[in-house]
Scaffold this active site. Structure first.
Site, PDB file in Angstrom:
ATOM      1  N   ILE A  15      -4.899   9.389  25.288  1.00 15.17           N
ATOM      2  CA  ILE A  15      -4.709   9.314  23.710  1.00 15.17           C
ATOM      3  C   ILE A  15      -5.616   8.329  22.739  1.00 15.17           C
ATOM      4  CG2 ILE A  15      -2.499   9.553  22.073  1.00 15.17           C
ATOM      5  CD1 ILE A  15      -0.629  10.037  24.344  1.00 15.17           C
ATOM      6  N   ASP A  34      -9.151  -2.314  27.515  1.00 14.84           N
ATOM      7  CA  ASP A  34      -8.288  -1.720  28.389  1.00 14.84           C
ATOM      8  C   ASP A  34      -8.756  -2.421  29.860  1.00 14.84           C
ATOM      9  OD1 ASP A  34      -7.545   1.668  28.427  1.00 14.84           O
ATOM     10  OD2 ASP A  34      -7.412   0.409  30.483  1.00 14.84           O
ATOM     11  N   PHE A  83      -1.730   1.131  22.815  1.00 13.65           N
ATOM     12  CA  PHE A  83      -1.329   2.259  23.767  1.00 13.65           C
ATOM     13  C   PHE A  83      -1.099   1.806  25.098  1.00 13.65           C
ATOM     14  CE2 PHE A  83      -4.081   4.205  20.481  1.00 13.65           C
ATOM     15  CZ  PHE A  83      -3.531   5.492  20.323  1.00 13.65           C
ATOM     16  N   SER A 127       7.957   7.640  22.235  1.00 12.12           N
ATOM     17  CA  SER A 127       7.858   8.800  23.111  1.00 12.12           C
ATOM     18  C   SER A 127       9.303   9.602  22.580  1.00 12.12           C
ATOM     19  CB  SER A 127       7.938   8.792  24.407  1.00 12.12           C
ATOM     20  OG  SER A 127       8.256   9.653  25.067  1.00 12.12           O
ATOM     21  N   TYR A 152      10.687   3.981  32.385  1.00 14.80           N
ATOM     22  CA  TYR A 152       9.681   4.272  31.599  1.00 14.80           C
ATOM     23  C   TYR A 152      10.289   4.362  30.281  1.00 14.80           C
ATOM     24  CZ  TYR A 152       6.442   6.680  28.741  1.00 14.80           C
ATOM     25  OH  TYR A 152       5.727   7.217  28.040  1.00 14.80           O
ATOM     26  N   LYS A 156      10.505   2.208  26.529  1.00 19.20           N
ATOM     27  CA  LYS A 156      10.067   2.762  25.065  1.00 19.20           C
ATOM     28  C   LYS A 156      11.176   2.284  24.209  1.00 19.20           C
ATOM     29  CE  LYS A 156       5.880   4.472  25.971  1.00 19.20           C
ATOM     30  NZ  LYS A 156       4.926   3.757  25.645  1.00 19.20           N
ATOM     31  N   TYR A 180       5.723  10.355  20.184  1.00 20.77           N
ATOM     32  CA  TYR A 180       4.883  11.587  20.442  1.00 20.77           C
ATOM     33  C   TYR A 180       5.726  12.500  21.332  1.00 20.77           C
ATOM     34  CZ  TYR A 180       1.544   7.953  20.788  1.00 20.77           C
ATOM     35  OH  TYR A 180       0.514   6.616  20.433  1.00 20.77           O
ATOM     36  N   ARG A 234       9.673  22.791  25.048  1.00 25.00           N
ATOM     37  CA  ARG A 234       9.056  21.355  24.507  1.00 25.00           C
ATOM     38  C   ARG A 234       8.061  21.715  23.280  1.00 25.00           C
ATOM     39  NH1 ARG A 234      12.062  20.291  27.972  1.00 25.00           N
ATOM     40  NH2 ARG A 234      11.679  18.814  29.908  1.00 25.00           N
ATOM     41  N   ARG A 298      13.676  20.778  38.054  1.00 26.78           N
ATOM     42  CA  ARG A 298      13.398  19.458  38.514  1.00 26.78           C
ATOM     43  C   ARG A 298      14.399  18.555  37.922  1.00 26.78           C
ATOM     44  NH1 ARG A 298       7.672  17.347  35.769  1.00 26.78           N
ATOM     45  NH2 ARG A 298       8.955  17.189  33.743  1.00 26.78           N
TER      46      ARG A 298
END
Ligand code: NAD
Ligand code: WQD
Length: 341
Positions: A15, A34, A83, A127, A152, A156, A180, A234, A298
């Site tokens: 992204i 990065d 990011f 997210s 994770y 966020k 996002y 989604r 899942r």
């Protein structure tokens, strides 16, 4: 007049690289940093090729505060887009400390240096995972955040709170969290795109790799959900549209059009698409047959989630414009480019 400069941490990633292109096209100067832990220089080269600008790149780990300070001293940016983070949900369950350490330390270092060096504006990559399984659809920014099912997701939520508290406490610091939904696709040039290492966790790279023959068969995780065709739903957002949302959000902060020191915006299309619909659309627009099978559910999957995007549409003056078909064609063009097909 000198151009306004923006620091893009994690700018060699998926992204971040698309956002770097969008920022440059909108007239900003970009500095990419990065540590290349989940990317390589090809994306930076891609950004340079698309824009014709020799974008500065510095290999820095955002968890190394003194190395990061050197970047702050070297470049006069007033604004940063953060990011840089690890993003594999499953891995975060197995290695929580790796995720808490990287995702929290990198963000705290950026914020501390923004403060110490007198920088003003920060965008954070959040997210839709913070909404969990929503009680009502579509989700607005005021929908409750749900307890996360992964480290994770926790990072966020924690980073959102860190940003909220920091912008409340430190005068001169303004921030926006962009939540996002499901980013997918690639730049139309096919020079940058998503390049997961190993077996992809996300749906679209698994589809394109299956079409390319890298994976044998796509497993569709469950067709017995309470949705019209039984597969999960989604809100898939084109990465170029998503990049445009960053330009709109950082411009809002730079030009002082923000209505509060901390704001949150959903970044999605406002439309829910099922896994099966997406697979069929991919086959149709790219004129191929995909090898897929129905597999079991899942663990941890949300049944359905899509965004109410009114706030971003009205306040940021931004709207997703690309169609599902355009995006899936771009995703396939990128995969073919990567595989030399
Ligand atoms: P990505 O892995 O392609 O990009 C992240 C980049 O950050 C990589 O280039 C990686 O090398 C770099 N990085 C990681 N830790 C670093 C550190 N400590 N110092 C310097 N660089 C570091 O991921 P992406 O899909 O482009 O995601 C970007 C951001 O958006 C992440 O914060 C991610 O959590 C968030 N996000 C992604 C999605 C998605 O589905 N892709 C959805 C919601 C939010
Ligand atoms: C989408 C749909 C799967 C792979 C994840 C993170 C989230 C965010 C985006 C960062 C689901 C189905 C998938 C496959 C399948 N990332 N699927 N076969 O789970 O919505 O979100 O990425 O913030 O935090 O959790 O995205 O692409 O993994 O899955 O059937 O091989 O595709 O079950 O319904 P998800 P995804």
């Amino acid at each position: 007049m000198a151009k306004e400069q923006v620091l893009v941490s994690g700018g060699a990633g998926y992204i971040g690289s698309h956002t770097a292109v969008a920022l440059i096209e909108a007239g900003y100067d970009v500095v990419i940093i990065d540590n290349l832990s989940n990317s390589d220089m090809n994306a930076v080269e891609g950004v340079r090729k698309i824009t014709g600008v020799d974008v500065p790149f510095e290999k820095v780990d955002c968890c190394d505060k003194e190395a990061l300070r050197v970047i702050f001293k070297k470049y006069p940016f007033r604004s940063a887009i953060h990011f840089a983070a690890y993003k594999a949900v499953g891995e975060s369950v197995d290695e929580p400390l790796k995720y808490y350490s990287n995702n929290l330390c990198s963000f705290i270092n950026i914020l501390e240096l923004m403060r110490e060096e007198g920088r003003e504006n920060i965008l954070f990559s959040s997210s839709a995972t913070v909404y969990g399984e929503p009680d009502a659809l579509p989700v607005t920014e005021n929908s409750p955040r749900k307890p996360s099912t992964s480290p994770y997701g926790n990072t966020k939520q924690m980073c959102e709170d860190i940003l909220r508290d920091s912008t409340a406490a430190y005068k001169g610091l303004k921030g926006i969290a962009l939540r996002y939904f499901n980013p997918m696709g690639a730049h139309p040039s096919a020079l940058i795109g998503e390049l997961p290492r190993g077996v992809p966790n996300n749906l679209v790279p698994f589809i394109t790799q299956t079409a390319a023959g890298v994976r044998e068969c796509l497993s569709i995780f469950g067709d017995d959900y309470p949705t019209p065709d039984g597969t999960c739903i989604r809100d898939y957002i084109d990465v170029v549209d998503l990049a445009g949302a960053h330009v709109a959000a950082i411009s809002r902060l730079i030009e002082g059009r923000n209505k509060a020191n901390y704001e949150i915006f959903n970044v999605g299309t406002g439309r829910g698409v099922s896994v099966m619909e997406l697979v069929k659309a991919f086959e149709k627009v790219n004129n191929l047959k995909l090898n897929y099978r129905i597999a079991g559910r899942r663990a941890g999957d949300t049944i359905e989630v899509w965004a109410n995007t009114s706030l971003a549409n009205e306040e940021l003056g931004w709207k997703a414009t690309r169609t599902l078909e355009e995006t899936l064609a771009a995703a396939w063009a990128w995969e073919k480019h990567v595989r030399g097909l």
